[in-house]
Design a protein around this motif. Sequence first.
Motif, PDB file in Angstrom:
ATOM      1  N   GLU A 160      24.334  24.784 119.722  1.00 26.73           N
ATOM      2  CA  GLU A 160      22.998  24.218 119.571  1.00 26.73           C
ATOM      3  C   GLU A 160      22.221  24.926 118.460  1.00 26.73           C
ATOM      4  O   GLU A 160      21.592  24.295 117.616  1.00 26.73           O
ATOM      5  CB  GLU A 160      22.260  24.336 120.901  1.00 26.73           C
ATOM      6  N   ARG A 161      22.288  26.244 118.439  1.00 26.57           N
ATOM      7  CA  ARG A 161      21.574  27.013 117.420  1.00 26.57           C
ATOM      8  C   ARG A 161      22.154  26.759 116.035  1.00 26.57           C
ATOM      9  O   ARG A 161      21.406  26.592 115.067  1.00 26.57           O
ATOM     10  CB  ARG A 161      21.630  28.498 117.749  1.00 26.57           C
ATOM     11  N   LEU A 162      23.468  26.718 115.924  1.00 23.58           N
ATOM     12  CA  LEU A 162      24.082  26.449 114.633  1.00 23.58           C
ATOM     13  C   LEU A 162      23.706  25.073 114.122  1.00 23.58           C
ATOM     14  O   LEU A 162      23.424  24.887 112.933  1.00 23.58           O
ATOM     15  CB  LEU A 162      25.602  26.599 114.723  1.00 23.58           C
ATOM     16  N   ALA A 163      23.714  24.082 114.991  1.00 23.76           N
ATOM     17  CA  ALA A 163      23.332  22.729 114.587  1.00 23.76           C
ATOM     18  C   ALA A 163      21.877  22.715 114.107  1.00 23.76           C
ATOM     19  O   ALA A 163      21.558  22.075 113.098  1.00 23.76           O
ATOM     20  CB  ALA A 163      23.511  21.767 115.740  1.00 23.76           C
ATOM     21  N   SER A 164      21.020  23.430 114.786  1.00 20.70           N
ATOM     22  CA  SER A 164      19.629  23.496 114.396  1.00 20.70           C
ATOM     23  C   SER A 164      19.473  24.150 113.020  1.00 20.70           C
ATOM     24  O   SER A 164      18.724  23.660 112.173  1.00 20.70           O
ATOM     25  CB  SER A 164      18.842  24.306 115.440  1.00 20.70           C
ATOM     26  N   LEU A 165      20.191  25.219 112.792  1.00 28.55           N
ATOM     27  CA  LEU A 165      20.131  25.904 111.496  1.00 28.55           C
ATOM     28  C   LEU A 165      20.683  25.022 110.384  1.00 28.55           C
ATOM     29  O   LEU A 165      20.137  25.007 109.274  1.00 28.55           O
ATOM     30  CB  LEU A 165      20.883  27.232 111.556  1.00 28.55           C
ATOM     31  N   ARG A 166      21.739  24.287 110.684  1.00 28.58           N
ATOM     32  CA  ARG A 166      22.304  23.389 109.671  1.00 28.58           C
ATOM     33  C   ARG A 166      21.315  22.289 109.309  1.00 28.58           C
ATOM     34  O   ARG A 166      21.181  21.916 108.151  1.00 28.58           O
ATOM     35  CB  ARG A 166      23.613  22.786 110.168  1.00 28.58           C
ATOM     36  N   ARG A 167      20.618  21.759 110.306  1.00 29.45           N
ATOM     37  CA  ARG A 167      19.609  20.740 110.021  1.00 29.45           C
ATOM     38  C   ARG A 167      18.474  21.341 109.188  1.00 29.45           C
ATOM     39  O   ARG A 167      17.994  20.731 108.245  1.00 29.45           O
ATOM     40  CB  ARG A 167      19.044  20.163 111.316  1.00 29.45           C
ATOM     41  N   GLN A 168      18.068  22.550 109.554  1.00 32.88           N
ATOM     42  CA  GLN A 168      16.953  23.197 108.873  1.00 32.88           C
ATOM     43  C   GLN A 168      17.287  23.511 107.417  1.00 32.88           C
ATOM     44  O   GLN A 168      16.464  23.320 106.536  1.00 32.88           O
ATOM     45  CB  GLN A 168      16.590  24.486 109.609  1.00 32.88           C
ATOM     46  N   TYR A 169      18.493  23.987 107.162  1.00 29.64           N
ATOM     47  CA  TYR A 169      18.874  24.416 105.819  1.00 29.64           C
ATOM     48  C   TYR A 169      19.788  23.431 105.109  1.00 29.64           C
ATOM     49  O   TYR A 169      20.259  23.711 104.013  1.00 29.64           O
ATOM     50  CB  TYR A 169      19.531  25.795 105.877  1.00 29.64           C
ATOM     51  N   GLY A 170      20.069  22.303 105.732  1.00 28.63           N
ATOM     52  CA  GLY A 170      20.854  21.266 105.076  1.00 28.63           C
ATOM     53  C   GLY A 170      22.316  21.590 104.897  1.00 28.63           C
ATOM     54  O   GLY A 170      22.946  21.144 103.950  1.00 28.63           O
ATOM     55  N   GLY A 171      22.905  22.383 105.806  1.00 29.69           N
ATOM     56  CA  GLY A 171      24.298  22.797 105.680  1.00 29.69           C
ATOM     57  C   GLY A 171      25.238  21.962 106.345  1.00 29.69           C
ATOM     58  O   GLY A 171      25.636  21.031 106.664  1.00 29.69           O
TER      59      GLY A 171
END
Length: 54
Positions: free
Chosen positions: A43-54
């Motif tokens: 969940e956290r990784l998905a959130s970070l990817r959305r935030q930083y476009g990764g």
Amino acid sequence: MTSKLTEKQKATLWQQHRAASYQASCRLAGYTPSDIIMEQADERLASLRRQYGG
């Protein structure tokens, strides 16, 4: 001569990279391992990817 990685080796390498990235993001956010439940990692990784476009 270099050999190609097997699918199992690729999966293991990906998991190691993912774990290291997750731990680094937690340290940046000020979390300690005892504060984080491992089920929240995806969940956290998905959130970070959305935030930083990764």
